[in-house]
Write a protein that holds these residues in place. Structure first.
Motif, mmCIF file in Angstrom:
data_model
loop_
_atom_site.group_PDB
_atom_site.id
_atom_site.type_symbol
_atom_site.label_atom_id
_atom_site.label_comp_id
_atom_site.label_asym_id
_atom_site.label_seq_id
_atom_site.Cartn_x
_atom_site.Cartn_y
_atom_site.Cartn_z
ATOM 1 N N GLY A 63 19.983 -43.213 44.973
ATOM 2 C CA GLY A 63 20.710 -44.111 44.068
ATOM 3 C C GLY A 63 22.152 -43.704 43.923
ATOM 4 N N LEU A 64 22.680 -43.931 42.741
ATOM 5 C CA LEU A 64 24.116 -43.801 42.518
ATOM 6 C C LEU A 64 24.528 -42.437 41.973
ATOM 7 C CD1 LEU A 64 26.719 -45.552 42.471
ATOM 8 C CD2 LEU A 64 26.131 -46.164 40.138
ATOM 9 N N SER A 65 25.541 -41.832 42.595
ATOM 10 C CA SER A 65 26.166 -40.618 42.040
ATOM 11 C C SER A 65 27.675 -40.799 42.073
ATOM 12 C CB SER A 65 25.844 -39.370 42.849
ATOM 13 O OG SER A 65 24.525 -39.311 43.208
ATOM 14 N N TYR A 75 32.248 -43.490 43.886
ATOM 15 C CA TYR A 75 30.822 -43.641 43.678
ATOM 16 C C TYR A 75 30.164 -43.432 45.033
ATOM 17 C CZ TYR A 75 31.868 -45.876 39.239
ATOM 18 O OH TYR A 75 32.307 -46.142 37.979
ATOM 19 N N PHE A 77 26.401 -44.002 47.036
ATOM 20 C CA PHE A 77 25.019 -44.502 47.002
ATOM 21 C C PHE A 77 24.216 -43.748 48.052
ATOM 22 C CE2 PHE A 77 27.244 -47.943 45.123
ATOM 23 C CZ PHE A 77 26.332 -48.546 44.264
ATOM 24 N N ASN A 78 23.111 -43.191 47.623
ATOM 25 C CA ASN A 78 22.254 -42.479 48.561
ATOM 26 C C ASN A 78 20.984 -43.295 48.772
ATOM 27 O OD1 ASN A 78 24.056 -40.225 48.442
ATOM 28 N ND2 ASN A 78 23.160 -39.741 46.446
ATOM 29 N N VAL A 79 20.767 -43.681 49.996
ATOM 30 C CA VAL A 79 19.621 -44.554 50.283
ATOM 31 C C VAL A 79 18.777 -43.907 51.374
ATOM 32 C CG1 VAL A 79 18.956 -46.899 50.943
ATOM 33 C CG2 VAL A 79 21.199 -46.505 49.920
ATOM 34 N N HIS A 88 24.447 -42.874 53.201
ATOM 35 C CA HIS A 88 25.273 -42.691 51.998
ATOM 36 C C HIS A 88 26.481 -43.580 52.168
ATOM 37 C CE1 HIS A 88 23.089 -38.835 51.639
ATOM 38 N NE2 HIS A 88 23.254 -38.816 52.958
#
Ligand code: ADP
Length: 335
Positions: A63-65, A75, A77-79, A88
């Motif tokens: 998700g979001l870090s 931001y 996003f890790n998917v 990412h």
């Protein structure tokens, strides 16, 4: 996860391999896209490096870090992408406003379809209104004071047809009919149309038109729409009270139309997004956010470009540049 796929992302993106360790898992860079390289050019060859080494421990959580790099906030996003692989992608904080629009790009396709249907449905009744208004006009005695009203009905109905068609153009640009246009005359024509609208009642127009402006070969209806859009945005920004200053001229082989208002101008943080589809700062149901993106499309189709800046006095200035064509240089099939 195919590597080319991330090339299409308009944001920096990385595919990593997850290396399990006793502590937090580490993310080794397998592939990064051009946007990533553009944003972090110092990291010229990062394959094989760990994302954690470069940016800190923000890649493990799905998700979001969030992290900071050289005074810029991102931001990320890790998917999960594959066994042991992750995707990412990075969005700079200042780009955040643009991000939802990118997600909604598919809305454009459905909008195009919907617009086609609406345009089709509207066209018949609008043609009917036009027909009856013209019949009425013929029946009116020559000296009737009602000619003015009927003429307005005809002009406004034609505008409705134009808008419906314009929306259709947005989804599926149509080949337009081109003609030689006197842009000074066209600006005045749009002014004549809007000056009766309540929004423009307390707006003062002032003019500085270049007398020998060469004719421009283009689609009159589309260019009219561009002018109308800029006028309307200006009037709305000024909340119906102020001045619109119109200037035409020639600069660097281009015809230039300059439309300046005395409104509050465009805030710096909003400026990069005003041409994006669906971007609007207007209240809900007031703006569609399509106006300027349609204008941009039309001007581009005519091989021109638009510029926007705030004036010293705080208003916004929209410049529309059209190339000076010679008849031989024209390629009608391009429009
Ligand atoms: P909409 O008018 O539906 O909001 P547009 O694409 O025409 O969509 O405009 C996008 C945004 O650009 C507006 O919501 C407004 O924030 C900004 N804008 C456009 N013209 C002006 C102007 N003359 N002065 C200030 N802001 C403007």
């Amino acid at each position: 996860m195919r590597e080319e796929l991330i090339e299409e992302l308009p944001f920096p993106a990385v595919i990593s391999e997850v290396i399990k360790s006793e502590e937090e898992p580490q993310h080794k860079i397998l592939y990064f896209n051009t946007e990533f390289y553009k944003k972090f050019p110092f990291i010229s060859d990062s394959t094989g490096l760990f994302l954690e080494e470069l940016f800190g421990p923000v890649f493990a959580e799905p998700g979001l870090s969030y992290f900071s790099y050289e005074n810029q906030n991102f931001y990320v996003f890790n998917v999960p992408a594959d066994t042991n692989k992750k995707l990412h992608f990075f969005v700079e904080e200042s780009e955040w406003l643009r991000f939802p629009h990118w997600f909604h790009r598919d809305r454009l396709a459905s909008l195009g379809k919907l617009a086609g249907e609406i345009s089709h449905e509207l066209n018949n009744p609008l043609s009917g209104i036009l027909l009856y208004a013209n019949l009425l006009k013929e029946e009116l005695p020559q000296d009737s004071p009602h000619h003015l009203w009927v003429d307005r009905i005809i002009a406004l109905t034609q505008r409705c047809k134009t808008i419906a068609r314009g929306l259709l153009d947005f989804g599926k640009p149509e080949k337009g009919k081109c003609e030689w246009i006197d842009l000074n005359w066209l600006l005045k024509k749009v002014y004549e149309l809007v000056k009766g609208y309540p929004l423009f009642r307390h707006i003062n127009f002032s003019w500085k038109l270049y007398e020998n402006l060469p004719a421009f070969y283009g689609n009159r209806v589309q260019i009219e729409q561009v002018i109308l859009n800029i006028f309307t945005n200006a009037a709305e920004a000024m909340k119906g009270k102020g001045e619109i200053f119109i200037k035409t001229g020639i600069k660097n082989d281009h015809i230039v139309i300059k439309i300046t208002d005395t409104g509050p101008g465009i805030p710096k943080e909003v400026m990069p997004y005003i041409f994006d589809p669906f971007f609007t700062t207007k209240e809900k149901n007031k703006g569609t956010g399509l106006g300027l993106s349609i204008c941009h499309g039309i001007v581009k189709k005519h091989k021109g470009f638009m510029r926007v800046y705030n004036t010293k006095q705080a208003g916004a200035c929209f410049e529309v540049h059209f190339p000076l064509y010679t008849r031989e240089a024209l390629r009608e099939d391009d429009l």
